[in-house]
Scaffold this motif. Structure first.
Motif, mmCIF file in Angstrom:
data_model
loop_
_atom_site.group_PDB
_atom_site.id
_atom_site.type_symbol
_atom_site.label_atom_id
_atom_site.label_comp_id
_atom_site.label_asym_id
_atom_site.label_seq_id
_atom_site.Cartn_x
_atom_site.Cartn_y
_atom_site.Cartn_z
ATOM 1 N N ALA A 112 -12.373 2.345 -9.024
ATOM 2 C CA ALA A 112 -13.421 2.612 -8.040
ATOM 3 C C ALA A 112 -13.318 4.036 -7.504
ATOM 4 N N MET A 113 -12.089 4.544 -7.363
ATOM 5 C CA MET A 113 -11.886 5.912 -6.887
ATOM 6 C C MET A 113 -12.380 6.947 -7.889
ATOM 7 N N ALA A 166 -5.338 -5.560 -8.815
ATOM 8 C CA ALA A 166 -5.938 -5.053 -7.584
ATOM 9 C C ALA A 166 -5.820 -3.537 -7.507
ATOM 10 N N GLU A 167 -4.656 -3.006 -7.888
ATOM 11 C CA GLU A 167 -4.482 -1.559 -7.855
ATOM 12 C C GLU A 167 -5.390 -0.869 -8.872
ATOM 13 N N THR A 204 -8.976 -0.693 -7.530
ATOM 14 C CA THR A 204 -9.113 0.402 -6.567
ATOM 15 C C THR A 204 -9.119 1.748 -7.281
ATOM 16 N N SER A 205 -8.221 1.892 -8.237
ATOM 17 C CA SER A 205 -8.101 3.134 -8.992
ATOM 18 C C SER A 205 -9.403 3.467 -9.716
ATOM 19 N N GLU A 253 -0.210 8.323 -0.974
ATOM 20 C CA GLU A 253 -1.646 8.150 -1.148
ATOM 21 C C GLU A 253 -2.330 9.518 -1.214
ATOM 22 N N ALA A 257 0.844 -1.202 0.000
ATOM 23 C CA ALA A 257 0.000 0.000 0.000
ATOM 24 C C ALA A 257 0.875 1.245 0.000
#
Length: 305
Positions: free
Chosen positions: A227-228, A220-221, A224-225, A187, A181
């Motif tokens: 979804a953001m 996976a990244e 998430t990306s 982040e 992470a």
């Protein structure tokens, strides 16, 4: 102000793939991929001794090579280097679709680059504003501090960020923790890139995933990306392109749900409603906006194919 259905110009940039400047073999391989954009790199991939020759080669590619439907992007050298002005001057003879601009510190630098490009557009008779900018907004600490204004200029079409250069500039020993992470400051840079892009209706592009052998980590990244709210990601290895494209392409289920929701909104609006129950939850304008974006993205991708 009405929110754009798809941030930026609507250019599809799920995958923006780096191609080292002057590497003919890698260019040929990259053209054969499904990357949406090819980033012809004159910065990090080229040694100082080879800057001039690489620039001439890339200018020749722009003039002579058929890129098909792929967006042609040139990553120029930073504005404060001896090479930036020459990068723009030589590649504007047969201009790219966009410049990827590294290590931007503030909005004044964007204005300076815009003026430089505008002069060559006029000189060569190219359409004003035809070449857009994809700005790398967090490669310097100043860039991160000023990221809220970097995408404001009309010529800027997308904003991305860079963890590697930022960590080097700040003297960080790493930009990720033991689990993979991002550490808090990185982040934060990622989040502010997303906010800085969408605040001005521009495309937010996520940064590179450097471990090109870790397909699961990349997937996976990307999940998430997406979804953001990021619309794409920069890639550094051909094996990453299909994974990235899949993550930023609406699935058939997402499309079906979005179209169904749009139909429900049309019926509700005809009845004078903008908030109503749909599949067990209350929906209103934000859900409508999201559904429109999904459909617009899918249609743009289909039109490109």
């Amino acid at each position: 102000m009405t929110e754009p259905a798809n941030p930026g110009s609507g250019t599809v940039r799920r995958s923006s793939h780096f191609v080292p400047g002057a590497n003919e073999r890698m260019l040929e391989k990259s053209i054969a991929t499904d990357a949406d954009s090819l980033v012809l790199d004159l910065e990090d991939a080229v040694t100082p001794d080879n800057k001039d020759s690489a620039r001439t080669t890339v200018a020749g590619w722009l003039a002579d090579v058929d890129f098909g439907a792929k967006e042609r992007v040139v990553r120029i050298n930073p504005l404060d280097t001896p090479w930036c002005a020459a990068d723009v001057a030589e590649t504007m003879v047969s201009p790219p679709d966009a410049y990827l601009v590294p290590k931007v510190n503030n909005a004044a630098e964007v204005v300076e680059l815009d003026s430089m490009i505008a002069r060559w557009e006029l000189e060569h008779g190219h359409p004003p504003g035809g070449v857009v900018l994809l700005v790398l907004g967090t490669e310097t600490p100043q860039g991160l501090l000023n990221i809220g204004e970097l995408a404001r200029h009309d010529r800027v079409d997308a904003l991305s960020w860079g963890a590697e250069d930022l960590s080097a500039a700040m003297g960080s020993k790493a930009n990720r923790d033991a689990t993979g992470a991002y550490l808090p400051v990185f982040e934060y840079a990622r989040v502010m890139c997303l906010v800085g892009a969408t605040a001005w209706g521009k495309q937010p592009l996520d940064t590179v995933f450097v471990d090109f052998r870790d397909d699961e980590g990349l997937a996976a990244e990307c999940a998430t990306s997406a979804a953001m709210g990021f619309t794409g990601k920069i890639t550094i290895h051909p094996a990453q392109i299909d994974i990235v494209n899949a993550a930023f392409t609406p699935s058939e289920a997402e499309m079906a749900d979005a179209r169904e929701l749009l139909e429900a909104f049309a019926e509700a609006e005809a009845a004078g409603l903008m908030a109503f129950a749909h599949k067990g939850q209350m929906v209103d304008v934000p859900h409508l906006t999201r559904a429109r974006k999904i459909v617009a993205t899918a249609e743009a991708i289909a039109a490109r194919s």
